[in-house]
Design an enzyme around this catalytic site. Structure first.
Site, PDB file in Angstrom:
ATOM      1  N   LYS A  10       0.816  -1.218   0.000  1.00 17.76           N
ATOM      2  CA  LYS A  10       0.000   0.000   0.000  1.00 17.76           C
ATOM      3  C   LYS A  10       0.850   1.270   0.000  1.00 17.76           C
ATOM      4  O   LYS A  10       2.065   1.216   0.228  1.00 17.76           O
ATOM      5  CB  LYS A  10      -0.930  -0.045   1.217  1.00 17.76           C
ATOM      6  CG  LYS A  10      -1.974  -1.172   1.159  1.00 17.76           C
ATOM      7  CD  LYS A  10      -2.925  -1.091   2.356  1.00 17.76           C
ATOM      8  CE  LYS A  10      -4.016  -2.145   2.274  1.00 17.76           C
ATOM      9  NZ  LYS A  10      -4.971  -2.009   3.411  1.00 17.76           N
ATOM     10  N   TYR A  50     -12.548  -2.145  -3.356  1.00 15.98           N
ATOM     11  CA  TYR A  50     -13.014  -2.154  -1.964  1.00 15.98           C
ATOM     12  C   TYR A  50     -14.535  -2.008  -1.856  1.00 15.98           C
ATOM     13  O   TYR A  50     -15.038  -1.599  -0.813  1.00 15.98           O
ATOM     14  CB  TYR A  50     -12.300  -1.066  -1.168  1.00 15.98           C
ATOM     15  CG  TYR A  50     -10.893  -1.456  -0.760  1.00 15.98           C
ATOM     16  CD1 TYR A  50     -10.666  -2.548   0.084  1.00 15.98           C
ATOM     17  CD2 TYR A  50      -9.789  -0.740  -1.194  1.00 15.98           C
ATOM     18  CE1 TYR A  50      -9.386  -2.909   0.480  1.00 15.98           C
ATOM     19  CE2 TYR A  50      -8.497  -1.095  -0.809  1.00 15.98           C
ATOM     20  CZ  TYR A  50      -8.308  -2.179   0.033  1.00 15.98           C
ATOM     21  OH  TYR A  50      -7.044  -2.538   0.426  1.00 15.98           O
ATOM     22  N   PHE A  58     -15.085   4.116   6.995  1.00 15.08           N
ATOM     23  CA  PHE A  58     -13.721   4.393   6.547  1.00 15.08           C
ATOM     24  C   PHE A  58     -13.542   4.299   5.035  1.00 15.08           C
ATOM     25  O   PHE A  58     -12.443   4.516   4.523  1.00 15.08           O
ATOM     26  CB  PHE A  58     -12.726   3.461   7.251  1.00 15.08           C
ATOM     27  CG  PHE A  58     -13.001   1.988   7.046  1.00 15.08           C
ATOM     28  CD1 PHE A  58     -12.604   1.325   5.904  1.00 15.08           C
ATOM     29  CD2 PHE A  58     -13.687   1.264   8.026  1.00 15.08           C
ATOM     30  CE1 PHE A  58     -12.860  -0.028   5.716  1.00 15.08           C
ATOM     31  CE2 PHE A  58     -13.956  -0.097   7.846  1.00 15.08           C
ATOM     32  CZ  PHE A  58     -13.538  -0.735   6.688  1.00 15.08           C
ATOM     33  N   ARG A  86      -2.291 -14.410   4.440  1.00 12.23           N
ATOM     34  CA  ARG A  86      -3.081 -13.759   5.506  1.00 12.23           C
ATOM     35  C   ARG A  86      -2.346 -13.879   6.851  1.00 12.23           C
ATOM     36  O   ARG A  86      -2.338 -12.941   7.644  1.00 12.23           O
ATOM     37  CB  ARG A  86      -4.480 -14.389   5.614  1.00 12.23           C
ATOM     38  CG  ARG A  86      -5.392 -14.177   4.414  1.00 12.23           C
ATOM     39  CD  ARG A  86      -5.847 -12.759   4.202  1.00 12.23           C
ATOM     40  NE  ARG A  86      -6.521 -12.170   5.329  1.00 12.23           N
ATOM     41  CZ  ARG A  86      -7.191 -11.004   5.281  1.00 12.23           C
ATOM     42  NH1 ARG A  86      -7.282 -10.333   4.125  1.00 12.23           N
ATOM     43  NH2 ARG A  86      -7.749 -10.507   6.344  1.00 12.23           N
ATOM     44  N   THR A  92      -5.659  -7.143  10.726  1.00 10.74           N
ATOM     45  CA  THR A  92      -5.928  -5.836  10.105  1.00 10.74           C
ATOM     46  C   THR A  92      -5.425  -4.693  10.993  1.00 10.74           C
ATOM     47  O   THR A  92      -4.792  -3.748  10.506  1.00 10.74           O
ATOM     48  CB  THR A  92      -7.445  -5.668   9.862  1.00 10.74           C
ATOM     49  OG1 THR A  92      -7.924  -6.821   9.165  1.00 10.74           O
ATOM     50  CG2 THR A  92      -7.738  -4.420   9.066  1.00 10.74           C
ATOM     51  N   ARG A 103       2.290  -6.603   9.279  1.00  9.10           N
ATOM     52  CA  ARG A 103       1.578  -5.466   9.891  1.00  9.10           C
ATOM     53  C   ARG A 103       2.139  -5.129  11.272  1.00  9.10           C
ATOM     54  O   ARG A 103       2.201  -3.949  11.642  1.00  9.10           O
ATOM     55  CB  ARG A 103       0.083  -5.754   9.916  1.00  9.10           C
ATOM     56  CG  ARG A 103      -0.534  -5.582   8.508  1.00  9.10           C
ATOM     57  CD  ARG A 103      -1.900  -6.156   8.406  1.00  9.10           C
ATOM     58  NE  ARG A 103      -2.605  -5.709   7.192  1.00  9.10           N
ATOM     59  CZ  ARG A 103      -3.755  -6.219   6.785  1.00  9.10           C
ATOM     60  NH1 ARG A 103      -4.339  -7.180   7.477  1.00  9.10           N
ATOM     61  NH2 ARG A 103      -4.334  -5.760   5.682  1.00  9.10           N
ATOM     62  N   ASN A 113      -2.106   0.088   6.826  1.00 12.73           N
ATOM     63  CA  ASN A 113      -1.559  -1.159   7.371  1.00 12.73           C
ATOM     64  C   ASN A 113      -0.710  -1.926   6.352  1.00 12.73           C
ATOM     65  O   ASN A 113      -0.602  -3.144   6.419  1.00 12.73           O
ATOM     66  CB  ASN A 113      -2.680  -2.008   7.974  1.00 12.73           C
ATOM     67  CG  ASN A 113      -3.761  -2.336   6.955  1.00 12.73           C
ATOM     68  OD1 ASN A 113      -3.637  -2.003   5.784  1.00 12.73           O
ATOM     69  ND2 ASN A 113      -4.810  -2.998   7.402  1.00 12.73           N
ATOM     70  N   HIS A 116      -2.291  -5.466   1.452  1.00 14.87           N
ATOM     71  CA  HIS A 116      -3.564  -6.161   1.204  1.00 14.87           C
ATOM     72  C   HIS A 116      -3.252  -7.587   0.805  1.00 14.87           C
ATOM     73  O   HIS A 116      -2.277  -7.827   0.091  1.00 14.87           O
ATOM     74  CB  HIS A 116      -4.346  -5.507   0.053  1.00 14.87           C
ATOM     75  CG  HIS A 116      -5.449  -6.399  -0.468  1.00 14.87           C
ATOM     76  ND1 HIS A 116      -6.692  -6.431   0.112  1.00 14.87           N
ATOM     77  CD2 HIS A 116      -5.461  -7.332  -1.458  1.00 14.87           C
ATOM     78  CE1 HIS A 116      -7.425  -7.358  -0.521  1.00 14.87           C
ATOM     79  NE2 HIS A 116      -6.701  -7.912  -1.473  1.00 14.87           N
ATOM     80  N   GLU A 127      -9.288 -10.884  -8.087  1.00  9.59           N
ATOM     81  CA  GLU A 127      -8.395  -9.735  -7.878  1.00  9.59           C
ATOM     82  C   GLU A 127      -7.187  -9.797  -8.815  1.00  9.59           C
ATOM     83  O   GLU A 127      -6.782  -8.774  -9.389  1.00  9.59           O
ATOM     84  CB  GLU A 127      -7.963  -9.670  -6.409  1.00  9.59           C
ATOM     85  CG  GLU A 127      -9.118  -9.291  -5.487  1.00  9.59           C
ATOM     86  CD  GLU A 127      -8.802  -9.386  -3.996  1.00  9.59           C
ATOM     87  OE1 GLU A 127      -9.704  -9.138  -3.186  1.00  9.59           O
ATOM     88  OE2 GLU A 127      -7.654  -9.711  -3.633  1.00  9.59           O
TER      89      GLU A 127
HETATM   90  P1  ADP Z   1      -7.998  -6.774   5.578  1.00  5.01           P
HETATM   91  O1  ADP Z   1      -7.174  -5.820   4.749  1.00  5.01           O
HETATM   92  O2  ADP Z   1      -7.228  -7.318   6.754  1.00  5.01           O
HETATM   93  O3  ADP Z   1      -8.656  -7.859   4.749  1.00  5.01           O
HETATM   94  P2  ADP Z   1     -10.627  -5.509   5.716  1.00  5.01           P
HETATM   95  O4  ADP Z   1     -10.963  -6.241   4.446  1.00  5.01           O
HETATM   96  O5  ADP Z   1     -11.568  -5.648   6.860  1.00  5.01           O
HETATM   97  O6  ADP Z   1      -9.170  -5.913   6.241  1.00  5.01           O
HETATM   98  O7  ADP Z   1     -10.496  -3.959   5.417  1.00  5.01           O
HETATM   99  C1  ADP Z   1      -9.874  -3.510   4.222  1.00  5.01           C
HETATM  100  C2  ADP Z   1      -8.964  -2.350   4.560  1.00  5.01           C
HETATM  101  O8  ADP Z   1      -9.750  -1.257   5.029  1.00  5.01           O
HETATM  102  C3  ADP Z   1      -7.974  -2.611   5.700  1.00  5.01           C
HETATM  103  O9  ADP Z   1      -6.817  -3.309   5.297  1.00  5.01           O
HETATM  104  C4  ADP Z   1      -7.663  -1.193   6.153  1.00  5.01           C
HETATM  105  O10 ADP Z   1      -6.752  -0.551   5.273  1.00  5.01           O
HETATM  106  C5  ADP Z   1      -9.031  -0.528   6.023  1.00  5.01           C
HETATM  107  N1  ADP Z   1      -9.771  -0.592   7.284  1.00  5.01           N
HETATM  108  C6  ADP Z   1     -10.414  -1.677   7.807  1.00  5.01           C
HETATM  109  N2  ADP Z   1     -10.989  -1.392   8.987  1.00  5.01           N
HETATM  110  C7  ADP Z   1     -10.725  -0.076   9.225  1.00  5.01           C
HETATM  111  C8  ADP Z   1     -11.048   0.838  10.281  1.00  5.01           C
HETATM  112  N3  ADP Z   1     -11.769   0.443  11.346  1.00  5.01           N
HETATM  113  N4  ADP Z   1     -10.600   2.112  10.179  1.00  5.01           N
HETATM  114  C9  ADP Z   1      -9.874   2.521   9.112  1.00  5.01           C
HETATM  115  N5  ADP Z   1      -9.545   1.715   8.081  1.00  5.01           N
HETATM  116  C10 ADP Z   1      -9.937   0.436   8.128  1.00  5.01           C
HETATM  117 MG    MG Z   2     -10.120  -7.741   3.287  1.00  2.00          MG
END
Ligand code: ADP
Ligand code: MG
Length: 139
Positions: A10, A50, A58, A86, A92, A103, A113, A116, A127
């Site tokens: 990212k 997304y 968010f 993962r 996350t 992370r 973070n 992805h 994807e």
């Molecule tokens: P992951 O990337 O671990 O699969 P998610 O699919 O739940 O997590 O969320 C996608 C992305 O959205 C996260 O990697 C992060 O960048 C952002 N994100 C998720 N939850 C939050 C939050 N509570 N506040 C801000 N950004 C968030």
């Molecule tokens: Mg995700």
């Protein structure tokens, strides 16, 4: 089983010039980077990517962060690659991520973070197809 998963390094990672450090963790875990390209995501690409989160508070910030600076899109290959990546990424929220995960090592916040990774084999295929063709991934 050998699988492929989709990864994004990212903007917080490209900005801090730590893509090599992250790739070292990926390779150290036994995942092979078989496709890799530095790109700037368009707003349309980020929104589609997304889309499952579009009702979340968010979402707007996520789309603007993901498009503000370049990212590195990757295809990772290896045994059980989807679940393994993962695990290597960590939770996350970096505060909840296990020691040694990307992370835990590098993320700035739950939003920024660093990486992805696809959450299922079906999503990995979808994807990867958004960013790579077979010709981009030499056997
Ligand atoms: P992951 O990337 O671990 O699969 P998610 O699919 O739940 O997590 O969320 C996608 C992305 O959205 C996260 O990697 C992060 O960048 C952002 N994100 C998720 N939850 C939050 C939050 N509570 N506040 C801000 N950004 C968030
Ligand atoms: Mg995700």
């Amino acid at each position: 089983m050998t699988e492929r998963t989709f990864s994004i390094l990212k903007p917080d990672a490209t900005r801090r010039n730590i893509t090599g450090k992250i790739n070292a963790v990926i390779e150290g875990a036994g995942l092979r980077i078989v496709g890799q390209r530095r790109i700037r995501l368009t707003e349309a690409q980020a929104k589609t990517f997304y889309e499952v989160h579009k009702e979340r508070p968010f979402y707007g910030e996520l789309v603007s962060q993901m498009t503000a600076e370049p990212v590195v899109v990757q295809v990772l290959e290896g045994d059980n690659a989807v679940a393994k990546y993962r695990e290597v990424m960590g939770a996350t929220n970096p505060e909840q991520a296990a020691e040694g995960t990307i992370r835990k090592l590098f993320a700035l916040s739950i939003g920024e973070n660093s990486v992805h990774g696809s959450d299922s084999l079906d999503n990995a295929k979808l994807e990867i197809a958004q960013f790579f063709t077979d010709a981009d991934i030499p056997g």
